[in-house]
Design a protein around this motif. Structure first.
Motif, mmCIF file in Angstrom:
data_model
loop_
_atom_site.group_PDB
_atom_site.id
_atom_site.type_symbol
_atom_site.label_atom_id
_atom_site.label_comp_id
_atom_site.label_asym_id
_atom_site.label_seq_id
_atom_site.Cartn_x
_atom_site.Cartn_y
_atom_site.Cartn_z
ATOM 1 N N UNK A 88 0.807 -0.992 -0.039
ATOM 2 C CA UNK A 88 -0.121 -0.083 -0.124
ATOM 3 C C UNK A 88 0.860 1.128 0.090
ATOM 4 N N UNK A 89 1.909 1.003 -0.263
ATOM 5 C CA UNK A 89 2.971 2.259 -0.276
ATOM 6 C C UNK A 89 3.577 2.391 -1.658
ATOM 7 N N UNK A 90 3.274 3.514 -2.415
ATOM 8 C CA UNK A 90 3.783 3.676 -3.562
ATOM 9 C C UNK A 90 5.221 3.536 -4.004
ATOM 10 N N UNK A 91 6.103 3.861 -3.004
ATOM 11 C CA UNK A 91 7.431 3.906 -2.949
ATOM 12 C C UNK A 91 8.078 2.376 -2.654
ATOM 13 N N UNK A 92 7.661 1.739 -1.789
ATOM 14 C CA UNK A 92 7.730 0.460 -1.108
ATOM 15 C C UNK A 92 7.326 -0.373 -2.217
ATOM 16 N N UNK A 93 6.324 -0.399 -3.059
ATOM 17 C CA UNK A 93 5.723 -1.199 -4.094
ATOM 18 C C UNK A 93 6.734 -1.471 -5.095
ATOM 19 N N UNK A 94 7.838 -0.844 -5.323
ATOM 20 C CA UNK A 94 8.593 -1.179 -6.337
ATOM 21 C C UNK A 94 9.356 -2.572 -5.867
ATOM 22 N N UNK A 95 9.262 -2.853 -4.523
ATOM 23 C CA UNK A 95 9.703 -3.858 -4.075
ATOM 24 C C UNK A 95 8.600 -5.165 -4.279
ATOM 25 N N UNK A 96 9.117 -6.622 -4.373
ATOM 26 C CA UNK A 96 8.099 -7.446 -4.077
ATOM 27 C C UNK A 96 7.792 -7.448 -2.934
ATOM 28 N N UNK A 97 6.778 -8.398 -2.418
ATOM 29 C CA UNK A 97 6.632 -8.468 -0.896
ATOM 30 C C UNK A 97 7.577 -9.541 -0.296
ATOM 31 N N UNK A 98 7.890 -10.454 -0.806
ATOM 32 C CA UNK A 98 9.023 -11.343 -0.219
ATOM 33 C C UNK A 98 9.837 -11.546 -1.307
ATOM 34 N N UNK A 99 11.161 -11.931 -0.684
ATOM 35 C CA UNK A 99 12.198 -12.328 -1.895
ATOM 36 C C UNK A 99 13.279 -13.398 -1.198
ATOM 37 N N UNK A 100 13.871 -13.825 -2.368
ATOM 38 C CA UNK A 100 14.856 -14.660 -1.742
ATOM 39 C C UNK A 100 15.974 -14.495 -0.738
ATOM 40 N N UNK A 101 16.300 -15.279 0.238
ATOM 41 C CA UNK A 101 16.849 -14.656 1.515
ATOM 42 C C UNK A 101 18.436 -14.392 0.675
ATOM 43 N N UNK A 102 19.102 -14.988 -0.222
ATOM 44 C CA UNK A 102 20.310 -15.025 -0.807
ATOM 45 C C UNK A 102 20.045 -13.405 -1.483
#
Ligand code: HEM
Lengths: 271, 358
Positions: A48-62
């Motif tokens: 719900x954040x326009x800046x943070x949503x450049x990210x996925x929600x989860x990503x690989x630990x590596x």
């Protein structure tokens, strides 16, 4: 899915204040999700954040490891933002004409108290060139350009070129000896462009009867400098490219780049 | 001290400097198993650091290294040395794991974590550190501003911005149309082409060396030796008239460099056949033209049938020829350097009549 660590908040004035703050009407109108202490809310923070949503929600630990990305792509982007901001401030002071360019820079260093905007802009630009190179290097060393990320690598190369051009065009603007001679040396190359530069191989072949089509006043170098030497025309051209043209182009490509990082499956990793 | 400085000055001669860069890379790759230890990596950085700290006691060294615009390149030397070593080390560590049947470390870490907070906090910290570094750097080092621009007064040396000094260094060996236009164009095109000509499916998304040997060696040669080390050379070791100066040497404007370079045509017509130049340039330059045509068109075919046969079969004709062309274009620089150093060769083809010199 990795275990999510939940740390029970320690009771105290800080926590009580935080709990109060995050329930006020103002706060909840800005952030439309509860405190990020459950998995659901952590997802919502990002979504719900326009800046943070450049990210996925989860990503690989590596992928979050410093050892893997060296953070160089992120730092390139951050430096770009710093440069945009400091560059904007510099534009308040700087006029791209033969009359004012140099004196405006002198004024910037003499009259602006505690002024480090020019320094931040210059050193930031150098640093960005370095971080972009290192980013490319790490992408190569992790083989991250391989399918499905071929296209994003190509976008990256174009941005690398744009980064260098941004730096190059900016180098001229202080209009001191360092500036014009560096640009003279650099732009002299254009004179030798095959066919399009008047000292380039093949340029003499392009003629209508006796009239050469390519000469000093219409060749590739002339197009770059808006003149036959680094003068008023070059200053204006470089200024416009530096402040408007190239930043716009690279910003668009960055949007594509980040979008593609996600569409290509997030940060690369072994299958 | 004088002895050491003299020694370093000698080592920095472009020929030795370039050779040392090549040898250094070769040793790093060859002995990577041993060099992968942290002691070696941080030891090298420490050694470099000590070299620079002691170096700055020397006025000539200090002058060139502390020039504001050169400071980032000092940083680049350290960062580059570190990251080249680091990425190879991560490759070695992964190769060991793969050999033991465990798969790369990235595989073991393929479970997912939340972006909030795991990634966002790392980004925040990186951002704060980067800002602090930039601000401190900006407070302590003033941006340079020289005399106002004066088109009538050419400084000596006139240098391009530092990131183009590798290209400017190429001007020693090639004319502007190659060094300034065609080869940079090919660098860009070649970089873009990498994902499309590298068909090796292995090593996607993790550090490794063994699974991608030729690609990594080639890229390191291009990036670390040809691009970066020439930038260092062009920045620190080229002075007035683009003459070579050791790091502890005074930049003397009047230093003379012997210029006795000879064109291939002279070798052929005058020294070998002893006939004198033919009058038409097309004939005069025929040997060079034939040589260049052979290099560009025949050599890829020959290599594809012999040394690179395996690649030809793996890549198929179109990918193979593009790769071979780009590879030979890249190797033209070290080859021309060698020809210059060993034979004093100036141009292979010299047709100044139409600005066509190779
Ligand atoms: C203006 C400069 C650039 C910016 C701001 C930028 C930014 C980023 C960011 C933030 C990422 C996410 C992962 C990371 O941080 O490493 C990324 C990934 C990537 N970048 Fe860039 N980049 C730039 C230039 C380049 C260049 C020059 C290349 C290659 C020639 C490139 C190729 C890639 C590729 C292939 C990925 C995906 C990597 C993976 O999934 O592991 N980028 N970029």
């Amino acid at each position: 899915m990795a275990e999510t660590k939940t740390i029970a908040p320690a009771e105290g004035p800080g926590t009580r204040f935080w709990n109060w703050l995050t329930e006020t009407q103002i706060w909840t109108s800005v952030f439309r999700h509860g405190r990020p202490d459950s998995d659901r809310n952590r997802v919502l923070v990002v979504l719900s954040n326009v800046f943070l949503h450049l990210h996925p929600v989860r990503l690989r630990k590596s992928g979050v490891r410093l050892r893997y990305t060296w953070c160089m792509g992120g730092l390139s982007f951050f430096l770009f933002l710093v440069l945009t901001f400091t560059g904007l401030l510099l534009m308040f002071y700087y006029r791209p004409t033969l009359e004012y360019a140099y004196t405006d820079i002198v004024g910037l260093r003499e009259h602006v108290p505690l002024g480090i905007m020019r320094e931040m802009h210059r050193w930031g630009a150098h640093a960005m060139v370095i971080t972009v190179w290192l980013h490319m290097f790490r992408v190569f060393m992790t083989g991250s350009y391989k399918p499905p990320r071929e296209f994003n690598w190509s976008v990256g190369v174009v941005m690398l070129v744009l980064t260098l051009l941004l730096s190059f065009t900016g180098y001229l603007l202080p209009w001191d000896q360092l500036a014009i001679w560096a640009i003279t040396v650099g732009s002299n190359m254009a004179r030798a462009t095959p066919f399009l530069g008047y000292e380039g191989p093949g340029a003499q072949l392009l003629r209508l009867g006796d009239v050469p089509l390519i000469h000093a006043a219409d060749d590739a170098r002339f197009a770059l400098l808006g003149g036959t030497f680094v003068g008023e025309g070059a200053l204006l051209r470089f200024y416009v490219l530096h402040c408007v043209g190239l930043p716009l182009a690279i910003a668009v490509l960055m949007a594509v780049h980040f979008w593609r990082v996600r569409k290509d499956g997030g940060i690369s990793g072994p299958l | 001290m004088v002895l050491i400085k003299g020694f370093v000055n000698t080592l920095a001669d472009p020929r030795l400097f370039f050779l040392l860069a090549c040898v250094g890379l070769a040793v790093l790759i060859w002995k990577r198993e041993q060099l992968a230890s942290s002691a070696v990596g941080y030891g090298t950085l420490g050694f470099l650091g000590i070299f620079f700290v002691f170096g700055t006691f020397d006025p000539n060294f200090r002058l060139i290294v502390t020039k504001p615009d050169n400071v980032p390149i000092v940083g680049l030397i350290f960062l580059l040395a570190f990251f080249v070593w680091y990425s190879l080390r991560e490759g070695v560590l992964n190769d060991r794991r793969i050999a033991a049947g465990q798969g790369p470390i990235e595989k073991a870490e393929s479970d997912r974590v939340w972006v909030w907070p795991d990634l966002v906090y790392i980004e925040l910290i990186a951002l704060v550190l980067c800002s602090v570094l930039l601000i401190v750097w900006s407070i302590f080092l003033k941006a340079p501003l020289e005399q106002p621009a004066n088109p009538a007064n050419t400084p000596n040396p006139s240098k391009a911005p530092w990131y183009f000094l590798g290209l400017q260094e190429m001007l020693v060996y090639f004319d502007p149309w190659l060094a300034g236009v065609v080869l940079p164009g090919l660098i860009i095109a070649g970089l873009i082409a990498i994902p499309y000509i590298d068909r090796n499916p292995k090593g996607n998304g993790y550090y490794t060396f063994n699974e991608r040997k030729p690609e990594i060696v080639l890229f390191l040669f291009g990036f670390a030796v040809l691009w970066s080390s020439l930038i260092v050379l062009g920045t620190f070791l080229r002075g007035p008239n683009w003459n070579f100066f050791g790091p502890f040497e005074y930049w003397d404007i009047h230093k003379l460099a012997a210029l006795t370079n000879v064109n291939l045509s002279e070798y052929f017509w005058i020294r070998m056949l002893k006939t004198g130049y033919p009058s038409a340039w097309a004939v005069r330059e025929l040997p060079g033209i034939v040589l260049v045509l052979l290099y560009v068109f025949a050599l890829p075919v020959l290599l594809g049938k012999s040394v690179f046969k395996g690649y030809y079969e793996k890549l198929g004709p179109s990918r193979y020829y593009v790769t071979a062309f780009l590879f030979l274009a890249m190797m033209s620089l070290p080859l021309k350097m060698l020809a210059r150093w060993i034979l004093n060769l100036k141009y292979v083809v010299a047709i100044p009549e139409i600005f066509f010199n190779i």
